[in-house]
Design an enzyme around this catalytic site. Structure first.
Site, PDB file in Angstrom:
ATOM      1  N   TYR A 177       0.819  -1.212   0.000  1.00 12.81           N
ATOM      2  CA  TYR A 177       0.000   0.000   0.000  1.00 12.81           C
ATOM      3  C   TYR A 177       0.856   1.267   0.000  1.00 12.81           C
ATOM      4  O   TYR A 177       0.381   2.344  -0.331  1.00 12.81           O
ATOM      5  CB  TYR A 177      -0.953   0.030   1.203  1.00 12.81           C
ATOM      6  CG  TYR A 177      -2.048  -1.022   1.153  1.00 12.81           C
ATOM      7  CD1 TYR A 177      -2.243  -1.794   0.009  1.00 12.81           C
ATOM      8  CD2 TYR A 177      -2.893  -1.232   2.227  1.00 12.81           C
ATOM      9  CE1 TYR A 177      -3.232  -2.755  -0.044  1.00 12.81           C
ATOM     10  CE2 TYR A 177      -3.893  -2.197   2.174  1.00 12.81           C
ATOM     11  CZ  TYR A 177      -4.059  -2.951   1.044  1.00 12.81           C
ATOM     12  OH  TYR A 177      -5.043  -3.895   0.987  1.00 12.81           O
ATOM     13  N   LYS A 191       3.422 -15.507   1.939  1.00 15.69           N
ATOM     14  CA  LYS A 191       3.325 -16.230   0.665  1.00 15.69           C
ATOM     15  C   LYS A 191       4.762 -16.486   0.210  1.00 15.69           C
ATOM     16  O   LYS A 191       5.168 -16.129  -0.905  1.00 15.69           O
ATOM     17  CB  LYS A 191       2.521 -15.362  -0.336  1.00 15.69           C
ATOM     18  CG  LYS A 191       2.157 -16.066  -1.611  1.00 15.69           C
ATOM     19  CD  LYS A 191       1.070 -17.119  -1.486  1.00 15.69           C
ATOM     20  CE  LYS A 191       0.825 -17.813  -2.800  1.00 15.69           C
ATOM     21  NZ  LYS A 191       0.055 -19.069  -2.688  1.00 15.69           N
ATOM     22  N   ASP A 245      -3.120 -18.268   1.295  1.00 16.45           N
ATOM     23  CA  ASP A 245      -4.290 -18.946   0.714  1.00 16.45           C
ATOM     24  C   ASP A 245      -4.822 -20.019   1.667  1.00 16.45           C
ATOM     25  O   ASP A 245      -6.027 -20.151   1.877  1.00 16.45           O
ATOM     26  CB  ASP A 245      -3.968 -19.523  -0.676  1.00 16.45           C
ATOM     27  CG  ASP A 245      -2.579 -20.130  -0.783  1.00 16.45           C
ATOM     28  OD1 ASP A 245      -1.782 -19.988   0.175  1.00 16.45           O
ATOM     29  OD2 ASP A 245      -2.277 -20.752  -1.814  1.00 16.45           O
ATOM     30  N   ASP A 282      -5.225  -7.012   5.611  1.00 17.43           N
ATOM     31  CA  ASP A 282      -6.438  -6.291   5.221  1.00 17.43           C
ATOM     32  C   ASP A 282      -7.527  -7.300   4.857  1.00 17.43           C
ATOM     33  O   ASP A 282      -8.676  -7.218   5.311  1.00 17.43           O
ATOM     34  CB  ASP A 282      -6.097  -5.386   4.024  1.00 17.43           C
ATOM     35  CG  ASP A 282      -7.200  -4.388   3.733  1.00 17.43           C
ATOM     36  OD1 ASP A 282      -8.182  -4.362   4.479  1.00 17.43           O
ATOM     37  OD2 ASP A 282      -7.074  -3.644   2.749  1.00 17.43           O
ATOM     38  N   ASP A 312     -10.838  -8.879   7.528  1.00 15.04           N
ATOM     39  CA  ASP A 312     -12.269  -8.764   7.189  1.00 15.04           C
ATOM     40  C   ASP A 312     -12.923 -10.141   7.172  1.00 15.04           C
ATOM     41  O   ASP A 312     -14.061 -10.305   7.610  1.00 15.04           O
ATOM     42  CB  ASP A 312     -12.456  -8.099   5.817  1.00 15.04           C
ATOM     43  CG  ASP A 312     -12.637  -6.596   5.949  1.00 15.04           C
ATOM     44  OD1 ASP A 312     -12.212  -6.045   6.990  1.00 15.04           O
ATOM     45  OD2 ASP A 312     -13.179  -5.966   5.032  1.00 15.04           O
TER      46      ASP A 312
END
Ligand code: NAD
Length: 357
Positions: A142, A192, A224, A248, A252
């Protein structure tokens, strides 16, 4: 008597409604627990853009820096989506996080017994969920440079950079260790590293730092798989440590285990300045101004502020218990309606909670 100066940022949409409830609750708690709280309200988000042409005015940021803690409601509205990126309310959030160097985002996800039926997952899957997502907040993709659009190609191209240095990974790992030590001492670091070099650095650094604390049990998971495991068996997790982008998305996902986004608080912290405490949800423009929003996520954020930001543990406990009592008596806001409980407005449920304090 202890004195605190907090900055309240009501923001946009349902923000002013849930902020009004939070203000009343904090004043009641200050009287009950014998501390003085000065609540300074400042413009932030879309409303600040309307007034000052920027979502994060310098005056607001200066007040936040001088405060003991910041309580933020929510920002945003579809009407700002066509503005230049730096003028949008969400850019104000990034600016606030950077200005206060808030590198750690903490999201507790705990099932409240009285709301177990609100989850979309089976009761036996979610009933023991009690986890915390620790997300790196001011690094990674980001914020990474270079970024941008490439216009001199045949077809439009755009790119971002996912980058961390080991010091950024070290400091967020230290926060996760601190939190894990207050809980079950279990950290699962999510990355990852089978594909990304930056994730390999993440994994190596996390393993290096956590190996220095023999109390901590550390595991690693690819992002994943972590998404899958959060839905398959979420109670296996205690502290999830992860980077900005993965955090992020996973936070959620984890948030929805509880059933309502209107119930979830968060804290964004650094090592020594004021933290920002805010609900996970957005400004809910679809229900703004109707006095039907659920103020509990903001109240639980205020509770985190009292506990972590101001060291007022008893007041924080009092507030959490008051929320639980009101829910177990069967009072709900519309988002939590289960077919048989009594639906109250935002201000009414606030008053019930105040009565329990
Ligand atoms: P949202 O969280 O605002 O709303 C999603 C759904 O949940 C809506 O149906 C809404 O009515 C409901 N909801 C949210 N909070 C609720 C509450 N307290 N009580 C009852 N129902 C609630 O997400 P969105 O619709 O994707 O975004 C709306 C705006 O909020 C956008 O402009 C977005 O950019 C912004 N946003 C801001 C933040 C923040 O301030 N930190 C976070 C996420 C989204």
């Amino acid at each position: 008597m202890k004195k605190y100066k907090i900055v309240l940022l009501p923001g946009d949409g349902i923000g002013p409604e849930i902020s009004e409830v939070s203000k009343k609750v904090l004043i009641k708690l200050s009287k009950k627990h014998n501390f003085d709280i000065e609540i300074i309200e400042k413009s932030f988000g879309g409303i600040a853009y309307e007034k000052y042409g920027t979502p994060a005015p310098d005056e607001t940021l200066e007040q936040c820096k001088k405060s003991d803690a910041v309580l933020l409601a929510c920002v945003g509205d579809i009407k700002y989506d066509s503005l230049a990126r730096e003028l949008r309310p969400e850019s104000g959030l990034l600016k606030l996080r950077s200005a206060l160097n808030l590198f750690a985002n903490i999201r507790p996800v705990k099932i409240r017994k009285s709301l177990i039926d609100a989850s979309t997952l089976k009761k036996e899957i979610v009933e023991n969920v009690d986890l915390i997502v620790v997300r790196e907040l001011i690094g990674g993709i980001y914020f990474g440079e270079p970024r941008g659009h490439i216009t001199n190609t045949k077809i439009p191209k755009a790119f971002n950079t996912m980058v961390y240095d080991s010091s950024e990974i070290e400091r967020i790992t230290e926060i996760a260790i601190k939190i894990a030590n207050q809980r079950n001492k279990k950290i699962c670091s999510v990355d990852k590293s089978n594909v990304l070099e930056v994730s390999q650095l993440w994994r190596d650094t996390v393993l290096n730092i956590t190996s220095k604390d023999k109390n901590i049990s550390i595991s690693n998971m690819y992002v994943d798989n972590a998404a899958m495991q959060l839905v398959r068996d979420p109670s296996q997790f205690d502290v999830i440590l992860t980077s900005n982008l993965f955090g992020d998305i996973l936070s959620d996902l984890a948030a929805m285990l509880t059933g309502s986004i209107g119930m979830l608080p968060s804290a964004s912290l650094n090592n020594n300045g004021p933290g920002v405490f805010e609900p996970v949800h957005g400004s809910a423009p679809d229900i703004a101004g109707k006095n039907i929003a659920n103020p509990i996520a903001m109240l639980l954020s205020a509770s985190m502020m009292l506990k972590i930001g101001l060291n007022e543990e008893e007041a924080a406990e009092n507030l959490e218990t008051a929320v639980d009592k009101v829910l177990s008596k069967g009072f709900r806001t519309a988002d939590l309606y289960d077919g048989y409980s009594e639906v109250l407005s935002c201000s009414e449920i606030g008053d019930k909670i105040i009565d329990e304090i």
